[in-house]
Scaffold this motif. Sequence first.
Motif, mmCIF file in Angstrom:
data_model
loop_
_atom_site.group_PDB
_atom_site.id
_atom_site.type_symbol
_atom_site.label_atom_id
_atom_site.label_comp_id
_atom_site.label_asym_id
_atom_site.label_seq_id
_atom_site.Cartn_x
_atom_site.Cartn_y
_atom_site.Cartn_z
ATOM 1 N N GLN A 83 14.893 18.735 1.675
ATOM 2 C CA GLN A 83 15.436 20.057 1.955
ATOM 3 C C GLN A 83 14.388 21.154 1.797
ATOM 4 O OE1 GLN A 83 18.367 20.658 3.353
ATOM 5 N NE2 GLN A 83 18.625 18.424 3.404
ATOM 6 N N ASP A 84 13.306 20.888 1.051
ATOM 7 C CA ASP A 84 12.242 21.885 0.913
ATOM 8 C C ASP A 84 11.228 21.802 2.048
ATOM 9 O OD1 ASP A 84 11.018 19.530 0.336
ATOM 10 O OD2 ASP A 84 10.284 20.098 -1.646
ATOM 11 N N GLU A 85 11.592 21.095 3.134
ATOM 12 C CA GLU A 85 10.802 20.977 4.353
ATOM 13 C C GLU A 85 9.512 20.193 4.147
ATOM 14 O OE1 GLU A 85 10.250 24.753 6.177
ATOM 15 O OE2 GLU A 85 12.386 25.189 6.303
ATOM 16 N N THR A 86 9.488 19.281 3.161
ATOM 17 C CA THR A 86 8.383 18.346 2.991
ATOM 18 C C THR A 86 8.860 16.962 3.400
ATOM 19 O OG1 THR A 86 8.980 17.889 0.683
ATOM 20 C CG2 THR A 86 7.402 19.692 1.103
ATOM 21 N N ALA A 87 7.941 16.143 3.904
ATOM 22 C CA ALA A 87 8.303 14.805 4.369
ATOM 23 C C ALA A 87 8.375 13.838 3.194
ATOM 24 C CB ALA A 87 7.303 14.309 5.397
ATOM 25 N N GLN A 88 9.508 13.162 3.057
ATOM 26 C CA GLN A 88 9.649 12.141 2.020
ATOM 27 C C GLN A 88 8.820 10.912 2.375
ATOM 28 O OE1 GLN A 88 13.633 11.076 0.465
ATOM 29 N NE2 GLN A 88 13.189 9.004 1.171
ATOM 30 N N ASP A 89 8.910 10.479 3.632
ATOM 31 C CA ASP A 89 8.116 9.374 4.148
ATOM 32 C C ASP A 89 8.214 9.383 5.667
ATOM 33 O OD1 ASP A 89 10.641 8.435 4.694
ATOM 34 O OD2 ASP A 89 10.642 6.872 3.169
ATOM 35 N N PHE A 90 7.541 8.438 6.299
ATOM 36 C CA PHE A 90 7.585 8.298 7.754
ATOM 37 C C PHE A 90 8.069 6.893 8.094
ATOM 38 C CE2 PHE A 90 4.701 11.807 7.222
ATOM 39 C CZ PHE A 90 4.908 12.622 8.325
ATOM 40 N N LEU A 146 16.936 0.080 5.622
ATOM 41 C CA LEU A 146 16.139 0.071 6.842
ATOM 42 C C LEU A 146 16.261 -1.264 7.571
ATOM 43 C CD1 LEU A 146 12.891 1.794 5.542
ATOM 44 C CD2 LEU A 146 14.778 2.823 6.811
ATOM 45 N N PRO A 147 16.436 -1.243 8.906
ATOM 46 C CA PRO A 147 16.445 -2.495 9.667
ATOM 47 C C PRO A 147 15.065 -3.156 9.631
ATOM 48 C CG PRO A 147 17.261 -0.628 10.969
ATOM 49 C CD PRO A 147 16.649 -0.068 9.739
ATOM 50 N N GLN A 148 15.060 -4.413 10.022
ATOM 51 C CA GLN A 148 13.782 -5.095 10.174
ATOM 52 C C GLN A 148 12.984 -4.437 11.305
ATOM 53 O OE1 GLN A 148 14.498 -9.248 10.768
ATOM 54 N NE2 GLN A 148 14.711 -9.682 8.599
ATOM 55 N N PHE A 149 11.678 -4.695 11.314
ATOM 56 C CA PHE A 149 10.760 -4.175 12.325
ATOM 57 C C PHE A 149 10.572 -2.662 12.215
ATOM 58 C CE2 PHE A 149 13.326 -7.630 14.294
ATOM 59 C CZ PHE A 149 12.388 -8.634 14.142
ATOM 60 N N VAL A 150 10.994 -2.065 11.095
ATOM 61 C CA VAL A 150 10.735 -0.645 10.842
ATOM 62 C C VAL A 150 9.613 -0.554 9.814
ATOM 63 C CG1 VAL A 150 11.653 1.508 9.919
ATOM 64 C CG2 VAL A 150 13.065 0.075 11.422
ATOM 65 N N VAL A 151 8.527 0.128 10.179
ATOM 66 C CA VAL A 151 7.379 0.282 9.286
ATOM 67 C C VAL A 151 7.574 1.554 8.469
ATOM 68 C CG1 VAL A 151 4.877 0.522 9.141
ATOM 69 C CG2 VAL A 151 5.905 -0.905 10.943
ATOM 70 N N GLN A 152 7.671 1.404 7.153
ATOM 71 C CA GLN A 152 7.826 2.559 6.278
ATOM 72 C C GLN A 152 6.450 3.009 5.783
ATOM 73 O OE1 GLN A 152 10.406 1.914 2.929
ATOM 74 N NE2 GLN A 152 10.713 4.103 2.563
ATOM 75 N N ILE A 153 6.170 4.292 5.897
ATOM 76 C CA ILE A 153 4.841 4.847 5.608
ATOM 77 C C ILE A 153 4.974 5.905 4.526
ATOM 78 C CG2 ILE A 153 2.894 6.115 6.608
ATOM 79 C CD1 ILE A 153 3.820 4.958 9.356
ATOM 80 N N HIS A 154 4.134 5.801 3.467
ATOM 81 C CA HIS A 154 4.240 6.722 2.332
ATOM 82 C C HIS A 154 3.058 7.677 2.224
ATOM 83 C CE1 HIS A 154 6.827 3.254 1.227
ATOM 84 N NE2 HIS A 154 7.606 4.201 0.721
ATOM 85 N N ASN A 155 1.905 7.361 2.848
ATOM 86 C CA ASN A 155 0.743 8.227 2.692
ATOM 87 C C ASN A 155 -0.099 8.174 3.971
ATOM 88 O OD1 ASN A 155 -0.946 5.797 2.457
ATOM 89 N ND2 ASN A 155 -0.106 5.640 0.378
#
Length: 512
Positions: free
Chosen positions: A456-463, A482-491
């Motif tokens: 809500q503070d307009e920052t990205a939690q992840d991609f 998250l479904p399979q075949f979804v790549v979760q990105i943190h940095n």
Amino acid sequence: MVQHEGLRAAQYLRMSTDVQDLSLGVQEQAIRQYAEQRGIHLVAKYEDEGRSGLTLKQRRGMQRLLRDVMGEGCPFELILVYDVSRWGRFKDTDESAYYEFHCRLNGVQVRYVNEPFSTEESPINALIKSFKRAMAAEYSRELGIKVRAGQDRAIDLGFHMGNLPAIGLRRMAVAKDPGRTRVLQTGERKAGPSEHIKWIPGPPSEVALVQRIFQLYGYTSMHMPDIVNLLNSEGIRSKDGQPFTETMVRHILDCESFIGNFVWSKRCEGNQRRRTETDPMFRRTIGTIEPIIDRETWDRVQTKRFWKKGVFRSKPQLLAHLRAALLENPSVTVKELPSLACGARTTFTKLFGSMEAAFRLAGRDYAAVHARRVQRQLRGWRVTRAIVHDLEALFTSHGIKWMRPRRQHLFVFANGTRVRIQLMWKLLHQGCAQWHLSKHVWSGPCDHFLIARMNQDETAQDFLLISRAVYRSSPPWSWEHLPQFVVQIHNAAELLSAVRSVIETDPAGPRS
């Protein structure tokens, strides 16, 4: 005496089960002998093997016979049947007479080759035929009572019958001799009357999947469409290899067998009307199956299922609930109404003509709602432009070549791969905050989506990096799981690695 010589005839054969003494062969032999003695030419054959004579619904052979009788140029003038019971054991004897009269009305006579009454249409013959029809119906009624008593006895002893749910349970044949059991595969039957059927937990993978479905529905904000989309996106199938549907998931969530109970005869055989639990034909046995779902989870799921079914309300009551919802949140959406106990879109549309009419009667300020929507869109565009600007700098500093079409949040990399940038916010849905993926109809082609899950503070939690196919099949709500075949990105490092992987493994292909 009616003369039959030279007439063309069709023979109709029926038997209820494949172990019946009066087989199709016996009937056909008797009909053929009757026809040869009278010079009748058999030109067609209709048969219903393993079909009950109580109704016409499942008797494809007789349905086809009646259609041919009604059609132009019917190739026969007679229908030969072994006896009255083969024509049908209808509970209402008038139904049996109706089908015979239907044939006679179209110029085709029905003759029973193994009945004592003659072919003449006389009052005494009509009386005997009616009596035989009543005898056939009474035989079925008495047989039904005996079969039902046997079924009730088997259920009381802990045995089961009927169809299994899509996953989670298997059938085991239990012989009368102690210790003789075997698990039956799909389509396999028990050996005979010496064996009974018990339901047992299926393979561990299926048991775990059933438990997961109950957990997702009972302890998260997901609903049946979300669960179906999640399972199918992960490539999970039923024990028959079929993709999951909402009907399958609903039957799983409503199946008491998973908590150890067996419920039998929930619906009437004729009209499929649901029986109440006070009906003497309704049967429930407690604890006859090994449970795989605990009682707390079951109660939680059933509470949610009952809440989803809703209750009937009048127009004034619906408007009162809608006004209360608008006072709490003036920009409440149609999707949020069921979670606020206001009713579904179909209910309002049926009673008021449209959702807009219902909202106006409830006093909604559309100008304020429009201003709020515009404000939300402007915020989304501003945040997306900032993210795109940061990505441009990141890709350029690490030597990744890219270009962007004007006025589009889209990156086109050197090999032609197209990645679109999109935001995902948490919004109120079904009474709680859930991730919402707004699916637009894009004018341009795209291969992958890079979705930023925003705080809500307009920052990205992840991609999240997902392909076009996964994007299309994904539900709009509930992205906690998250479904399979979804790549979760943190940095940034993970983002660069994921983009390079896409560029290397996804050469330019067909676009849509």
